[in-house]
Design an enzyme around this catalytic site. Structure first.
Site, PDB file in Angstrom:
ATOM      1  N   ASN A   1       0.855  -1.130   0.014  1.00  0.00           N
ATOM      2  CA  ASN A   1       0.105  -0.003   0.003  1.00  0.00           C
ATOM      3  C   ASN A   1       0.694   1.116   0.098  1.00  0.00           C
ATOM      4  OD1 ASN A   1      -1.877   1.785   0.599  1.00  0.00           O
ATOM      5  ND2 ASN A   1      -2.177   1.500   2.610  1.00  0.00           N
TER       6      ASN A   1
ATOM      7  N   GLU B   1      -5.527  -4.527  10.925  1.00  0.00           N
ATOM      8  CA  GLU B   1      -4.272  -3.609  10.931  1.00  0.00           C
ATOM      9  C   GLU B   1      -4.628  -2.791  12.260  1.00  0.00           C
ATOM     10  OE1 GLU B   1      -2.328  -2.411   7.051  1.00  0.00           O
ATOM     11  OE2 GLU B   1      -4.230  -1.244   7.136  1.00  0.00           O
TER      12      GLU B   1
ATOM     13  N   GLY C   1       2.387   2.604  10.729  1.00  0.00           N
ATOM     14  CA  GLY C   1       3.600   3.654  10.439  1.00  0.00           C
ATOM     15  C   GLY C   1       4.397   3.889  11.836  1.00  0.00           C
TER      16      GLY C   1
ATOM     17  N   GLU D   1      -6.974   5.041   7.846  1.00  0.00           N
ATOM     18  CA  GLU D   1      -6.522   6.519   7.670  1.00  0.00           C
ATOM     19  C   GLU D   1      -7.941   6.976   6.614  1.00  0.00           C
ATOM     20  OE1 GLU D   1      -2.905   5.835   5.398  1.00  0.00           O
ATOM     21  OE2 GLU D   1      -1.892   5.209   7.249  1.00  0.00           O
TER      22      GLU D   1
ATOM     23  N   LYS E   1       0.302   4.458  -0.326  1.00  0.00           N
ATOM     24  CA  LYS E   1      -0.398   5.566   0.055  1.00  0.00           C
ATOM     25  C   LYS E   1      -0.215   6.665  -0.889  1.00  0.00           C
ATOM     26  CE  LYS E   1      -0.243   3.609   4.833  1.00  0.00           C
ATOM     27  NZ  LYS E   1      -0.034   3.538   6.009  1.00  0.00           N
TER      28      LYS E   1
ATOM     29  N   HIS F   1      -9.444   1.671   5.039  1.00  0.00           N
ATOM     30  CA  HIS F   1      -8.099   1.618   5.510  1.00  0.00           C
ATOM     31  C   HIS F   1      -8.651   2.562   6.770  1.00  0.00           C
ATOM     32  CE1 HIS F   1      -4.018   2.856   6.489  1.00  0.00           C
ATOM     33  NE2 HIS F   1      -3.883   1.812   5.916  1.00  0.00           N
TER      34      HIS F   1
ATOM     35  N   SER G   1       3.270  -1.843  10.181  1.00  0.00           N
ATOM     36  CA  SER G   1       4.937  -1.973  10.539  1.00  0.00           C
ATOM     37  C   SER G   1       5.415  -3.282  10.213  1.00  0.00           C
ATOM     38  CB  SER G   1       5.342  -1.297  11.854  1.00  0.00           C
ATOM     39  OG  SER G   1       5.020  -0.062  12.058  1.00  0.00           O
TER      40      SER G   1
HETATM   41  P1  PGA Z   1       3.044   0.441   7.742  1.00  0.00           P
HETATM   42  O1  PGA Z   1       1.523   0.616   7.079  1.00  0.00           O
HETATM   43  O2  PGA Z   1       3.292  -0.689   7.089  1.00  0.00           O
HETATM   44  O3  PGA Z   1       3.459   1.657   6.993  1.00  0.00           O
HETATM   45  O4  PGA Z   1       2.727   0.361   9.069  1.00  0.00           O
HETATM   46  C1  PGA Z   1       0.448  -0.405   6.904  1.00  0.00           C
HETATM   47  C2  PGA Z   1      -0.707   0.265   6.211  1.00  0.00           C
HETATM   48  O5  PGA Z   1      -1.177   1.209   6.661  1.00  0.00           O
HETATM   49  O6  PGA Z   1      -1.321  -0.527   5.377  1.00  0.00           O
END
Ligand code: PGA
Length: 259
Positions: free
Chosen positions: A11, A173, A179, A103, A13, A101, A219
Site C-alpha cells: 500500500n 491492521e 507507521g 486512514e 499511500k 483503511h 509496521s
Molecule cells: P505500515 O502501513 O506498514 O507503514 O505500518 C500499513 C498500512 O497502513 O497498510
C-alpha cells in the site's frame, strides 16, 4: 484448513509519482523470481495517477504482480467530484481494492456503512476488496480490540453470500501499529486474525472461513515478516512504508526463505 496462498500487498499511500512507480515495479520484478510468484501472490497499490503507467509496465513485461487500488467510490458514475468508480478501476485491470483503511476512516470520515457499500460495488465490478479493520490503542487497552474488529467485519461484509466472503481479503491492521514501527506480536496478531476467522465461520460457515484470506498490517518489515507469516490464521501482509522500497518489499515477499 485449505491451502490459502499468501497475499502480500504494498500500500503505497500518497507516495511515488508515476515515473517513480514505473521504476519501482521494474526493480521489484528484477528482484522477484518464479519461486516467489509460485509461493506468494503479490499486489501493489499505487496512487490513482500511477495506475495506468503501472498497468502498462506489468502487462507489457508480463510481470505477475496484481494491480491494486487504495480506495474508490461505490457509485458507477455521477456528480462526485474527486472520486473514482470501481468500473474505472476494473477497466485498468485493477483486481484488488483496499477499502476501509483506518486512514480513510479516521482522516476522511468513512463509516462502516460506506465500507459495506464499497465492498459490494467492488465485488459487482469483478474485483476483490481488501477490507481493513483494526482497533486503536485506547480500545486495545480497554480490552475492546476483539469486539471492535468483529463489529467492523460483520458491518463491512453484511449482506454478502458465503461464496463471496470466501473470495475476500480482510486486513487486520491495529491502528497503533501503522507507521509507528511498533508491530503487534505474532501471538497478538494471530489471536486477532483467528477471531476474525471465527466470526466469519459463525456468520458465513466453515467453507468461507477456510478460504477467506486474512492479512496482518502495521509496521511489517523484512525482520518481522517471517514470524508473522508463520501464524496459522495470517495469510499475508498489507505493507505500507516498507513497500515503498523495492529491496525491502522483495525481502518481505521472500519471508519464507528466512530462518
Ligand atoms: P505500515 O502501513 O506498514 O507503514 O505500518 C500499513 C498500512 O497502513 O497498510
Amino acid at each position: 484448513m485449505t491451502n490459502r496462498k499468501p497475499l502480500i500487498s504494498g500500500n503505497w499511500k500518497m507516495h511515488h509519482n508515476h515515473f517513480e512507480a514505473i521504476q519501482m515495479v521494474q526493480k521489484l520484478s528484477y528482484l522477484l523470481s518464479a519461486n516467489d510468484y509460485d509461493a506468494v501472490d503479490v499486489s501493489v497499490h499505487p496512487p490513482f495517477t500511477d495506475l495506468r503507467s503501472v498497468q502498462t509496465v506489468l502487462e507489457s513485461d508480463g510481470i505477475p504482480v496484481a494491480l491494486g487500488a487504495q480506495h474508490c467510490h461505490w457509485e458507477e458514475r455521477g456528480a462526485f467530484t474527486g472520486e473514482v468508480s470501481p468500473a474505472m478501476l476494473a477497466k485498468l485491470n485493477v483486481s484488488l481494492v483496499v477499502v476501509g483503511h483506518s486512514e480513510r476512516r479516521e482522516l476522511f470520515g468513512e463509516t462502516d456503512d460506506d465500507v459495506k457499500r464499497k465492498v459490494e460495488a467492488i465485488l459487482a465490478a469483478g474485483m476483490t476488496p481488501i477490507m481493513c479493520c483494526g482497533e486503536t490503542l485506547e480500545e486495545r487497552e480497554a480490552g475492546q480490540a476483539r469486539a471492535k474488529v468483529e463489529r467492523q467485519v460483520v458491518a463491512g461484509l453484511a449482506g454478502l453470500k458465503a461464496p463471496q466472503v470466501a473470495g475476500l481479503v480482510v486486513a487486520y491492521e491495529p491502528i497503533w501499529a501503522i507507521g509507528t514501527g511498533q508491530t503487534a506480536t505474532p501471538e497478538d496478531a494471530q489471536e486477532m486474525c483467528g477471531a476474525i476467522r471465527s466470526v466469519v465461520r459463525s456468520r458465513w460457515g466453515v467453507e468461507a472461513a477456510d478460504s477467506i484470506r486474512i492479512q496482518y498490517g502495521g509496521s511489517v518489515k523484512p525482520v518481522n515478516a517471517p514470524d508473522l507469516m508463520r501464524q496459522s490464521d495470517i495469510d499475508g501482509a498489507l505493507v505500507g512504508g516498507a513497500s515503498l522500497d523495492a529491496d525491502e518489499f522483495a525481502r518481505i515477499i521472500a519471508y519464507r526463505l528466512v530462518g
